[in-house]
Design a protein around this motif. Sequence first.
Motif, PDB file in Angstrom:
ATOM      1  N   GLY A  60     -15.411 -55.467   4.458  1.00 19.13           N
ATOM      2  CA  GLY A  60     -14.116 -55.881   4.943  1.00 19.13           C
ATOM      3  C   GLY A  60     -13.463 -55.072   5.720  1.00 19.13           C
ATOM      4  N   SER A  61     -12.213 -55.095   6.223  1.00 18.98           N
ATOM      5  CA  SER A  61     -11.497 -54.565   6.891  1.00 18.98           C
ATOM      6  C   SER A  61     -10.685 -53.435   6.158  1.00 18.98           C
ATOM      7  CB  SER A  61     -10.544 -55.235   7.804  1.00 18.98           C
ATOM      8  OG  SER A  61      -9.676 -55.833   6.662  1.00 18.98           O
ATOM      9  N   GLY A  62     -10.579 -53.489   4.748  1.00 15.09           N
ATOM     10  CA  GLY A  62      -9.895 -52.462   4.030  1.00 15.09           C
ATOM     11  C   GLY A  62     -10.689 -52.262   2.691  1.00 15.09           C
ATOM     12  N   VAL A  63     -10.286 -51.270   1.915  1.00 12.29           N
ATOM     13  CA  VAL A  63     -10.956 -50.767   0.697  1.00 12.29           C
ATOM     14  C   VAL A  63      -9.790 -50.806  -0.405  1.00 12.29           C
ATOM     15  CG1 VAL A  63     -10.809 -48.487   0.812  1.00 12.29           C
ATOM     16  CG2 VAL A  63     -12.686 -49.521  -0.017  1.00 12.29           C
ATOM     17  N   GLU A  64      -8.924 -51.609  -0.584  1.00 13.25           N
ATOM     18  CA  GLU A  64      -7.830 -51.629  -1.385  1.00 13.25           C
ATOM     19  C   GLU A  64      -8.104 -51.829  -2.715  1.00 13.25           C
ATOM     20  OE1 GLU A  64      -4.733 -50.445   0.131  1.00 13.25           O
ATOM     21  OE2 GLU A  64      -6.353 -50.586   1.825  1.00 13.25           O
ATOM     22  N   THR A  65      -8.984 -52.614  -2.945  1.00 14.32           N
ATOM     23  CA  THR A  65      -9.262 -53.150  -4.373  1.00 14.32           C
ATOM     24  C   THR A  65     -10.277 -51.806  -4.992  1.00 14.32           C
ATOM     25  OG1 THR A  65      -9.210 -55.370  -3.955  1.00 14.32           O
ATOM     26  CG2 THR A  65     -10.603 -54.742  -5.722  1.00 14.32           C
ATOM     27  N   LYS A 156     -24.930 -56.431  12.355  1.00 14.12           N
ATOM     28  CA  LYS A 156     -24.760 -54.983  12.153  1.00 14.12           C
ATOM     29  C   LYS A 156     -26.117 -54.467  11.690  1.00 14.12           C
ATOM     30  CE  LYS A 156     -20.430 -55.031  13.437  1.00 14.12           C
ATOM     31  NZ  LYS A 156     -20.048 -54.806  14.745  1.00 14.12           N
ATOM     32  N   ASP A 157     -26.682 -53.300  12.466  1.00 14.74           N
ATOM     33  CA  ASP A 157     -27.797 -52.598  11.677  1.00 14.74           C
ATOM     34  C   ASP A 157     -27.437 -51.676  10.585  1.00 14.74           C
ATOM     35  OD1 ASP A 157     -26.808 -50.530  13.258  1.00 14.74           O
ATOM     36  OD2 ASP A 157     -28.600 -50.657  14.786  1.00 14.74           O
ATOM     37  N   SER A 158     -27.940 -50.808  10.211  1.00 18.99           N
ATOM     38  CA  SER A 158     -27.529 -50.117   9.001  1.00 18.99           C
ATOM     39  C   SER A 158     -26.735 -48.902   9.777  1.00 18.99           C
ATOM     40  CB  SER A 158     -28.759 -49.110   8.246  1.00 18.99           C
ATOM     41  OG  SER A 158     -29.585 -50.011   7.486  1.00 18.99           O
ATOM     42  N   LYS A 159     -26.988 -48.159  10.793  1.00 15.81           N
ATOM     43  CA  LYS A 159     -26.316 -47.352  11.368  1.00 15.81           C
ATOM     44  C   LYS A 159     -24.739 -47.810  11.942  1.00 15.81           C
ATOM     45  CE  LYS A 159     -26.025 -44.009  15.208  1.00 15.81           C
ATOM     46  NZ  LYS A 159     -26.779 -43.578  16.552  1.00 15.81           N
ATOM     47  N   ALA A 163     -21.044 -46.698  10.027  1.00 17.69           N
ATOM     48  CA  ALA A 163     -20.094 -46.158  10.951  1.00 17.69           C
ATOM     49  C   ALA A 163     -18.798 -47.008  10.627  1.00 17.69           C
ATOM     50  CB  ALA A 163     -20.435 -46.104  12.283  1.00 17.69           C
ATOM     51  N   TYR A 164     -18.940 -48.384  10.453  1.00 16.09           N
ATOM     52  CA  TYR A 164     -17.783 -49.062  10.137  1.00 16.09           C
ATOM     53  C   TYR A 164     -17.060 -48.723   8.594  1.00 16.09           C
ATOM     54  CZ  TYR A 164     -14.837 -53.280   9.632  1.00 16.09           C
ATOM     55  OH  TYR A 164     -13.801 -53.990   9.358  1.00 16.09           O
ATOM     56  N   ARG A 165     -18.067 -48.749   7.743  1.00 13.55           N
ATOM     57  CA  ARG A 165     -17.446 -48.367   6.555  1.00 13.55           C
ATOM     58  C   ARG A 165     -16.833 -46.986   6.531  1.00 13.55           C
ATOM     59  NH1 ARG A 165     -22.539 -50.584   2.653  1.00 13.55           N
ATOM     60  NH2 ARG A 165     -21.930 -52.847   3.100  1.00 13.55           N
ATOM     61  N   ALA A 166     -17.467 -45.700   7.369  1.00 10.36           N
ATOM     62  CA  ALA A 166     -16.945 -44.540   7.407  1.00 10.36           C
ATOM     63  C   ALA A 166     -15.680 -44.680   8.095  1.00 10.36           C
ATOM     64  CB  ALA A 166     -17.738 -43.671   8.057  1.00 10.36           C
ATOM     65  N   LYS A 167     -15.277 -45.656   8.801  1.00 11.20           N
ATOM     66  CA  LYS A 167     -14.068 -45.374   9.519  1.00 11.20           C
ATOM     67  C   LYS A 167     -13.057 -46.417   8.829  1.00 11.20           C
ATOM     68  CE  LYS A 167     -12.020 -47.378  13.847  1.00 11.20           C
ATOM     69  NZ  LYS A 167     -12.081 -48.073  14.845  1.00 11.20           N
ATOM     70  N   ASN A 168     -13.326 -47.410   8.398  1.00 16.95           N
ATOM     71  CA  ASN A 168     -12.441 -48.281   7.751  1.00 16.95           C
ATOM     72  C   ASN A 168     -12.261 -48.352   5.978  1.00 16.95           C
ATOM     73  OD1 ASN A 168     -11.445 -49.904  10.133  1.00 16.95           O
ATOM     74  ND2 ASN A 168     -13.675 -49.993  10.132  1.00 16.95           N
ATOM     75  N   ASN A 169     -13.338 -47.836   5.455  1.00 17.19           N
ATOM     76  CA  ASN A 169     -13.311 -47.945   3.811  1.00 17.19           C
ATOM     77  C   ASN A 169     -13.341 -46.786   3.280  1.00 17.19           C
ATOM     78  OD1 ASN A 169     -15.705 -51.083   4.186  1.00 17.19           O
ATOM     79  ND2 ASN A 169     -13.647 -50.687   4.667  1.00 17.19           N
ATOM     80  N   THR A 184     -21.055 -45.233   1.880  1.00 16.67           N
ATOM     81  CA  THR A 184     -20.773 -45.992   3.010  1.00 16.67           C
ATOM     82  C   THR A 184     -22.164 -46.518   3.527  1.00 16.67           C
ATOM     83  OG1 THR A 184     -20.959 -44.114   4.356  1.00 16.67           O
ATOM     84  CG2 THR A 184     -18.638 -44.842   3.872  1.00 16.67           C
ATOM     85  N   ASP A 185     -23.382 -45.985   2.934  1.00 14.87           N
ATOM     86  CA  ASP A 185     -24.720 -46.623   3.290  1.00 14.87           C
ATOM     87  C   ASP A 185     -24.851 -47.979   2.889  1.00 14.87           C
ATOM     88  OD1 ASP A 185     -25.199 -44.159   4.501  1.00 14.87           O
ATOM     89  OD2 ASP A 185     -26.509 -43.436   3.027  1.00 14.87           O
ATOM     90  N   PRO A 186     -25.354 -48.910   3.784  1.00 14.97           N
ATOM     91  CA  PRO A 186     -25.361 -50.303   3.243  1.00 14.97           C
ATOM     92  C   PRO A 186     -26.533 -50.380   2.190  1.00 14.97           C
ATOM     93  CG  PRO A 186     -25.708 -50.034   5.748  1.00 14.97           C
ATOM     94  CD  PRO A 186     -25.510 -48.560   5.285  1.00 14.97           C
ATOM     95  N   ALA A 187     -26.312 -51.289   1.412  1.00 16.13           N
ATOM     96  CA  ALA A 187     -27.356 -51.610   0.231  1.00 16.13           C
ATOM     97  C   ALA A 187     -28.555 -52.054   0.831  1.00 16.13           C
ATOM     98  CB  ALA A 187     -26.492 -52.845  -0.503  1.00 16.13           C
ATOM     99  N   VAL A 188     -29.512 -51.469   0.354  1.00 15.53           N
ATOM    100  CA  VAL A 188     -30.884 -51.837   0.760  1.00 15.53           C
ATOM    101  C   VAL A 188     -31.145 -53.058   0.249  1.00 15.53           C
ATOM    102  CG1 VAL A 188     -33.402 -50.913   0.504  1.00 15.53           C
ATOM    103  CG2 VAL A 188     -31.895 -49.246   0.691  1.00 15.53           C
ATOM    104  N   LEU A 189     -30.746 -53.512  -0.912  1.00 14.57           N
ATOM    105  CA  LEU A 189     -31.062 -54.575  -1.622  1.00 14.57           C
ATOM    106  C   LEU A 189     -30.168 -55.792  -1.002  1.00 14.57           C
ATOM    107  CD1 LEU A 189     -31.570 -53.453  -5.316  1.00 14.57           C
ATOM    108  CD2 LEU A 189     -33.096 -54.233  -3.500  1.00 14.57           C
TER     109      LEU A 189
END
Length: 191
Positions: A60-65, A156-159, A163-169, A184-189
Motif C-alpha cells: 500500500g501507499s503507507g505503513v500506518e497500521t 512489479k518485479d522484486s527489485k 524500492a517501492y517499500r523502501a520509499k513508502n513503507n 522491504t524484500d517481497p515475500a517469496v511465498l
Amino acid sequence: MGKIHDRIDDRLRAFIGAQPVYFVATAPEQGGHVNVSPKGYSDTFTVINDSTVAYLDLDGSGVETIAHLRQNGRITIMFCAFSGPPNIVRLYGTGRVVVPEDPGFPELLARFGPHPGVRSIIVVDCDRIADSCGFSVPFMSYDQDRTLLDEWAQRKDSKAKRAYRAKNNRESIDGIPGLSPGETDPAVLHS
C-alpha cells in the motif's frame, strides 16, 4: 441495540465472512494521526478462533497500521452491513505484525487467497467483540472486487517492490518506524 459478545460465534463468523469490505483503525501512542484503512478482497480476512482474527496486509501507499501496531498494538476492525439487516461488528484488540521471516508466517499465509503483493499478516487478539444496530448505514450494492492492487503488484518485479517499500513503507506519516530495511524484500511465498 448493541451487544458485547464473549467470543466470535458462528453468527458473527457468518456476518464477517459475508462482508466485502472492512475497516481497520489504529493510532499512534499520543498525538499524530488516527488512521482508518478500508480493506477489500474477502479472501484476505480469517477468523482463527473465537477471539483471534487475522488479515493479509498487502502493499500500500503507507505503513500506518504496521507502525502503530509496533508502537502500541491498539487496533479496531469494523464490519458493517451495506445490504440485508442493519448491523455493525467491531473487533477491538491487540494486533501484531507477522512478516515473511517469522516462523508462523507460512501457516498463516495458507489461510488466505492468492495475492501477489503480500507485506505481512496482521493478527489481532480480540479483547472486546461488539455489535451495534447500523440503522443509519446506507444500502449499497456490491458489484465486484477491484483487481487494481493485485494487478499493480503483479507488474512489479522484486527489485521494484523492494524500492517501492523502501520509499513508502519505512515510516508512518508521523515518522513512526514501519518496515525495517530487511522487511522491504517481497515475500517469496505467495498467499
